[in-house]
Design a protein around this motif. Sequence first.
Motif, PDB file in Angstrom:
ATOM      1  N   SER A   1      -8.367  -1.129   3.663  1.00 32.55           N
ATOM      2  CA  SER A   1      -8.724  -1.057   2.450  1.00 32.55           C
ATOM      3  C   SER A   1      -7.748  -1.542   1.193  1.00 32.55           C
ATOM      4  O   SER A   1      -7.097  -1.502   1.222  1.00 32.55           O
TER       5      SER A   1
ATOM      6  N   LYS B   1       0.637  -1.050   0.554  1.00 30.79           N
ATOM      7  CA  LYS B   1      -0.059   0.286   0.323  1.00 30.79           C
ATOM      8  C   LYS B   1       0.276   0.967   0.075  1.00 30.79           C
ATOM      9  O   LYS B   1       0.476   2.543  -0.006  1.00 30.79           O
TER      10      LYS B   1
ATOM     11  N   ASN C   1      -6.141  -0.640  -1.581  1.00 26.40           N
ATOM     12  CA  ASN C   1      -5.973   0.934  -2.915  1.00 26.40           C
ATOM     13  C   ASN C   1      -4.648   1.194  -1.936  1.00 26.40           C
ATOM     14  O   ASN C   1      -4.364   0.914  -0.403  1.00 26.40           O
TER      15      ASN C   1
HETATM   16 MG    MG Z   1      -8.422   2.656   3.345  1.00 27.53          MG
END
Ligand code: MG
Length: 320
Positions: free
Chosen positions: A133, A46, A135
């Motif tokens: 998350s 990430k 992303n």
């Molecule tokens: Mg996030």
Amino acid sequence: MNQLTIEQALDLLAAGEPVVIPTETVYGLAANIFIDQAIEKVYALKQRPFHNPLIVHIGRMEDLDIVAREIPPIARRLAEKFWPGPLTLVLPKQPGISNKITAGGDSVAVRMPKHPVALALLQLANFPLAAPSANPFNYLSPTTSDDVRRIFPQLQDRILEGGPCQSGIESTVLGFDAGKVYLYRHGAISKEELEFFLGEEIGVKNKETKQLTSPGMLAKHYSPHTPLYTGSNITLMIDEQLSKHQKIGILSFSKAYINPNIAKNIVLSPTGNLEEAAQGFFAALHRLDELGLDLILAELFPEQGIGAALNDRLKRAAAP
Ligand code: MG
Ligand code: TXA
């Protein structure tokens, strides 16, 4: 293309490899909480700074006590009411929870997701999963597996398919202080719904508070690569921007903006339904971001219910 099975995902996770999992909010990049190297891989993928802690996902109520301690009665009531579901509780951590997950702090964020695939995986595993998350840091969250594949091509064969995410927006994060409940991040369960259940007002700990309580409160976040402006009067914004930009895209709540000079307008919910708008929100921003636009104009939502969470995302996406 062969899809990853739950059993294969379990084997990978048990071996310390990250796996992308579906949740009812957004797709998550999951790792076994008991393997520090697995957690490090998640931060590396990430490119997330280590000072931003991760949410631990559990599949059974008993696991809450493995992760957190000194759980206030009000937190248990909230968990019993809203789990499985998009509510994250920040609580004092058990000593066994790695500092890598909590960013060195003494508190841990925990939730039980509602997505059947995530729940099945967690109930079969003998370890909870830390999952931010899926992303890159500060980019848009993915709510479909196709968006995960596009933003993380190196994870093609590490994605557990779960269809489009139902809520489409991240979990609401709550913290506790001296018997009071605080909102750390607006999310899929609205502040009003929580206040109705609790029968009291919830305080907000945001960036105005001196101490940064939760990095979810960082100003710039959830941003597309394309510059984004947000406001309530889109017609006025179009007039102001058309002379300065060639290709403008519009993200609107319920109204269509008909203008021959607009390259693309995505209307999230023609009937004005905030839940439907939330469901398609990140996917629409991903679509607009793929078009090579000069500018995205995003219409603010009514500041009520989940609209507050959507506006929060838009304001962070627009932050300089
Ligand atoms: Mg996030
Ligand atoms: O819906 C969700 O919550 C998704 C899915 C995958 O479960 N996850 C997610 O994770 O949004 P992430 O890492 O993108 O956001 C986690 C949020 C951040 O705002 C972080 O600062 C906050 O939770 N958080 C995590 N641990 C915390 C802690 N110990 N204290 C305060 N805030 C914490």
